[in-house]
Write a protein that holds these residues in place. Structure first.
Motif, PDB file in Angstrom:
ATOM      1  N   GLN A 180       0.815  -1.215   0.000  1.00 60.87           N
ATOM      2  CA  GLN A 180       0.000   0.000   0.000  1.00 60.87           C
ATOM      3  C   GLN A 180       0.850   1.267   0.000  1.00 60.87           C
ATOM      4  O   GLN A 180       0.590   2.193   0.762  1.00 60.87           O
ATOM      5  CB  GLN A 180      -0.931   0.006   1.216  1.00 60.87           C
ATOM      6  N   ASP A 181       1.814   1.345  -0.874  1.00 60.95           N
ATOM      7  CA  ASP A 181       2.633   2.546  -1.035  1.00 60.95           C
ATOM      8  C   ASP A 181       2.746   2.880  -2.515  1.00 60.95           C
ATOM      9  O   ASP A 181       2.472   2.046  -3.370  1.00 60.95           O
ATOM     10  CB  ASP A 181       4.044   2.330  -0.450  1.00 60.95           C
ATOM     11  N   GLU A 182       3.194   4.097  -2.791  1.00 62.26           N
ATOM     12  CA  GLU A 182       3.355   4.560  -4.167  1.00 62.26           C
ATOM     13  C   GLU A 182       4.249   3.616  -4.972  1.00 62.26           C
ATOM     14  O   GLU A 182       5.400   3.368  -4.609  1.00 62.26           O
ATOM     15  CB  GLU A 182       3.955   5.972  -4.147  1.00 62.26           C
ATOM     16  N   LEU A 183       3.702   3.056  -6.045  1.00 65.33           N
ATOM     17  CA  LEU A 183       4.431   2.181  -6.979  1.00 65.33           C
ATOM     18  C   LEU A 183       5.159   1.031  -6.291  1.00 65.33           C
ATOM     19  O   LEU A 183       6.217   0.590  -6.736  1.00 65.33           O
ATOM     20  CB  LEU A 183       5.421   3.012  -7.808  1.00 65.33           C
ATOM     21  N   CYS A 184       4.581   0.535  -5.194  1.00 68.32           N
ATOM     22  CA  CYS A 184       5.252  -0.517  -4.413  1.00 68.32           C
ATOM     23  C   CYS A 184       5.258  -1.863  -5.123  1.00 68.32           C
ATOM     24  O   CYS A 184       5.991  -2.767  -4.727  1.00 68.32           O
ATOM     25  CB  CYS A 184       4.612  -0.650  -3.030  1.00 68.32           C
ATOM     26  N   ASN A 185       4.472  -2.019  -6.185  1.00 69.92           N
ATOM     27  CA  ASN A 185       4.426  -3.299  -6.887  1.00 69.92           C
ATOM     28  C   ASN A 185       5.199  -3.283  -8.205  1.00 69.92           C
ATOM     29  O   ASN A 185       5.042  -4.162  -9.036  1.00 69.92           O
ATOM     30  CB  ASN A 185       2.977  -3.729  -7.139  1.00 69.92           C
ATOM     31  N   GLN A 186       6.048  -2.269  -8.392  1.00 70.07           N
ATOM     32  CA  GLN A 186       6.796  -2.188  -9.648  1.00 70.07           C
ATOM     33  C   GLN A 186       8.019  -3.100  -9.622  1.00 70.07           C
ATOM     34  O   GLN A 186       8.405  -3.613  -8.580  1.00 70.07           O
ATOM     35  CB  GLN A 186       7.221  -0.747  -9.925  1.00 70.07           C
ATOM     36  N   GLY A 187       8.585  -3.287 -10.773  1.00 74.42           N
ATOM     37  CA  GLY A 187       9.787  -4.105 -10.878  1.00 74.42           C
ATOM     38  C   GLY A 187       9.480  -5.576 -11.025  1.00 74.42           C
ATOM     39  O   GLY A 187       8.354  -6.029 -10.835  1.00 74.42           O
ATOM     40  N   ASN A 188      10.479  -6.330 -11.375  1.00 78.11           N
ATOM     41  CA  ASN A 188      10.327  -7.759 -11.585  1.00 78.11           C
ATOM     42  C   ASN A 188      10.363  -8.493 -10.244  1.00 78.11           C
ATOM     43  O   ASN A 188      11.064  -8.075  -9.327  1.00 78.11           O
ATOM     44  CB  ASN A 188      11.450  -8.278 -12.488  1.00 78.11           C
ATOM     45  N   PHE A 189       9.616  -9.533 -10.128  1.00 82.37           N
ATOM     46  CA  PHE A 189       9.716 -10.396  -8.953  1.00 82.37           C
ATOM     47  C   PHE A 189       9.551 -11.829  -9.409  1.00 82.37           C
ATOM     48  O   PHE A 189       8.948 -12.103 -10.443  1.00 82.37           O
ATOM     49  CB  PHE A 189       8.701  -9.991  -7.871  1.00 82.37           C
ATOM     50  N   GLN A 190      10.120 -12.717  -8.652  1.00 85.30           N
ATOM     51  CA  GLN A 190      10.163 -14.116  -9.050  1.00 85.30           C
ATOM     52  C   GLN A 190       9.333 -14.972  -8.091  1.00 85.30           C
ATOM     53  O   GLN A 190       9.128 -14.607  -6.948  1.00 85.30           O
ATOM     54  CB  GLN A 190      11.610 -14.630  -9.039  1.00 85.30           C
ATOM     55  N   VAL A 191       8.891 -16.098  -8.589  1.00 84.97           N
ATOM     56  CA  VAL A 191       8.296 -17.081  -7.694  1.00 84.97           C
ATOM     57  C   VAL A 191       9.441 -17.724  -6.922  1.00 84.97           C
ATOM     58  O   VAL A 191      10.585 -17.746  -7.386  1.00 84.97           O
ATOM     59  CB  VAL A 191       7.494 -18.141  -8.481  1.00 84.97           C
ATOM     60  N   PRO A 192       9.190 -18.243  -5.720  1.00 83.47           N
ATOM     61  CA  PRO A 192      10.270 -18.847  -4.937  1.00 83.47           C
ATOM     62  C   PRO A 192      10.865 -20.064  -5.646  1.00 83.47           C
ATOM     63  O   PRO A 192      10.148 -20.812  -6.305  1.00 83.47           O
ATOM     64  CB  PRO A 192       9.598 -19.261  -3.626  1.00 83.47           C
ATOM     65  N   GLN A 193      12.155 -20.206  -5.520  1.00 88.39           N
ATOM     66  CA  GLN A 193      12.829 -21.367  -6.100  1.00 88.39           C
ATOM     67  C   GLN A 193      12.599 -22.585  -5.210  1.00 88.39           C
ATOM     68  O   GLN A 193      12.721 -22.507  -3.995  1.00 88.39           O
ATOM     69  CB  GLN A 193      14.331 -21.096  -6.243  1.00 88.39           C
ATOM     70  N   LYS A 194      12.280 -23.686  -5.834  1.00 87.91           N
ATOM     71  CA  LYS A 194      11.993 -24.911  -5.087  1.00 87.91           C
ATOM     72  C   LYS A 194      13.282 -25.644  -4.749  1.00 87.91           C
ATOM     73  O   LYS A 194      14.197 -25.711  -5.559  1.00 87.91           O
ATOM     74  CB  LYS A 194      11.073 -25.808  -5.903  1.00 87.91           C
ATOM     75  N   SER A 195      13.335 -26.192  -3.548  1.00 86.26           N
ATOM     76  CA  SER A 195      14.493 -26.958  -3.107  1.00 86.26           C
ATOM     77  C   SER A 195      14.442 -28.365  -3.698  1.00 86.26           C
ATOM     78  O   SER A 195      13.379 -28.919  -3.916  1.00 86.26           O
ATOM     79  CB  SER A 195      14.501 -27.039  -1.579  1.00 86.26           C
ATOM     80  N   SER A 196      15.618 -28.931  -3.939  1.00 86.02           N
ATOM     81  CA  SER A 196      15.678 -30.312  -4.417  1.00 86.02           C
ATOM     82  C   SER A 196      16.074 -31.273  -3.295  1.00 86.02           C
ATOM     83  O   SER A 196      16.228 -32.468  -3.513  1.00 86.02           O
ATOM     84  CB  SER A 196      16.675 -30.428  -5.572  1.00 86.02           C
ATOM     85  N   LYS A 197      16.191 -30.747  -2.066  1.00 86.79           N
ATOM     86  CA  LYS A 197      16.619 -31.567  -0.930  1.00 86.79           C
ATOM     87  C   LYS A 197      15.431 -32.350  -0.359  1.00 86.79           C
ATOM     88  O   LYS A 197      14.439 -31.764   0.080  1.00 86.79           O
ATOM     89  CB  LYS A 197      17.227 -30.675   0.147  1.00 86.79           C
ATOM     90  N   PRO A 198      15.510 -33.698  -0.331  1.00 89.56           N
ATOM     91  CA  PRO A 198      14.406 -34.501   0.227  1.00 89.56           C
ATOM     92  C   PRO A 198      14.146 -34.147   1.696  1.00 89.56           C
ATOM     93  O   PRO A 198      15.069 -33.853   2.447  1.00 89.56           O
ATOM     94  CB  PRO A 198      14.923 -35.941   0.102  1.00 89.56           C
ATOM     95  N   ASN A 199      12.864 -34.144   2.092  1.00 84.46           N
ATOM     96  CA  ASN A 199      12.497 -33.778   3.464  1.00 84.46           C
ATOM     97  C   ASN A 199      11.976 -34.964   4.283  1.00 84.46           C
ATOM     98  O   ASN A 199      11.501 -34.788   5.395  1.00 84.46           O
ATOM     99  CB  ASN A 199      11.463 -32.648   3.451  1.00 84.46           C
ATOM    100  N   GLY A 200      12.055 -36.180   3.736  1.00 75.89           N
ATOM    101  CA  GLY A 200      11.629 -37.371   4.473  1.00 75.89           C
ATOM    102  C   GLY A 200      10.175 -37.745   4.285  1.00 75.89           C
ATOM    103  O   GLY A 200       9.714 -38.751   4.809  1.00 75.89           O
ATOM    104  N   ILE A 201       9.415 -36.936   3.541  1.00 72.77           N
ATOM    105  CA  ILE A 201       8.000 -37.216   3.294  1.00 72.77           C
ATOM    106  C   ILE A 201       7.853 -37.828   1.904  1.00 72.77           C
ATOM    107  O   ILE A 201       8.530 -37.429   0.966  1.00 72.77           O
ATOM    108  CB  ILE A 201       7.159 -35.922   3.381  1.00 72.77           C
ATOM    109  N   LYS A 202       6.952 -38.801   1.790  1.00 71.62           N
ATOM    110  CA  LYS A 202       6.616 -39.376   0.489  1.00 71.62           C
ATOM    111  C   LYS A 202       5.103 -39.339   0.325  1.00 71.62           C
ATOM    112  O   LYS A 202       4.370 -39.605   1.276  1.00 71.62           O
ATOM    113  CB  LYS A 202       7.136 -40.807   0.377  1.00 71.62           C
ATOM    114  N   CYS A 203       4.669 -39.000  -0.875  1.00 76.12           N
ATOM    115  CA  CYS A 203       3.235 -38.876  -1.143  1.00 76.12           C
ATOM    116  C   CYS A 203       2.873 -39.601  -2.433  1.00 76.12           C
ATOM    117  O   CYS A 203       3.681 -39.675  -3.361  1.00 76.12           O
ATOM    118  CB  CYS A 203       2.859 -37.400  -1.317  1.00 76.12           C
TER     119      CYS A 203
END
Length: 199
Positions: free
Chosen positions: A101-124
């Motif tokens: 909620q500020d002046e032009l606060c949504n400008q510029g490029n942004f990325q989605v978070p990078q996913k980790s490749s490290k196993p966490n012990g869960i299987k689905c």
């Protein structure tokens, strides 16, 4: 000062205060839609609104298959949300929706978070199917913050249907009627899953 003068001064002060508080402040937000966010434009938002920006990416076998990006003024309450899921058939989906909620606060490029490749012990159990509400799952090793087993139903009225299972972040659990990609409405259901405990 007479009582009349004091009342007149008080009335003038109240009227001025009411006028000042009734002025609607505004600010500018960056605006763009779908895949046309390479050249940001500006739009004016009322102070009661938020600026928003979101990006979604669907990848198959690591290759970018589809992405959607949008920026602008929110038309209602802006709800920040970020989640990711790795589904059967090597499908990965990442969603990032931010509010400010500020002046032009949504400008510029942004990325989605990078996913980790490290196993966490869960299987689905994991699968991905179009036009059917069932599939034959295989066991998928979850990675990073994707610690929940998820089932996803996606509908693009009235014909297109997706059913998928896999690993997801906790923030992807129990979503209802969230629009993704090209207006596909999804519902998600999560269950905890221990390693080596397929359903």
């Amino acid at each position: 000062m007479s009582t009349y003068s004091a009342l007149k001064s008080l009335l003038t002060t109240c009227v001025l205060a009411a006028l000042v508080s009734s002025i609607v402040e505004s600010y500018k937000c960056t605006s763009c839609s779908l895949n046309a966010c390479s050249a940001d434009m500006e739009t004016t938002c009322e102070a009661s609104q938020s600026c928003f920006r979101y990006k979604q990416e669907l990848r198959t076998k690591g290759e970018l298959l589809q992405y959607v990006e949008e920026k602008g003024c929110s038309s209602s309450n802006c709800v920040p949300r970020m989640f990711s899921a790795t589904l059967g058939d090597n499908q990965t989906f990442v969603y990032n929706h931010q509010c400010c909620q500020d002046e032009l606060c949504n400008q510029g490029n942004f990325q989605v978070p990078q996913k980790s490749s490290k196993p966490n012990g869960i299987k689905c159990p994991a699968c991905y199917n179009v036009h059917d509400i069932s599939c034959d799952p295989v066991l998928l090793t979850c990675t990073g913050t994707e610690t929940k087993c998820v089932e996803v139903i996606g509908i693009d009225n009235p014909i297109f249907l997706i059913f998928a299972m896999g690993c997801a972040t906790e923030t992807a659990c129990n979503l209802k009627n969230i629009s993704i990609l090209n207006n596909i409405k999804i519902r998600t259901y999560c269950v905890e899953q221990s390693a080596g405990d397929p359903r």
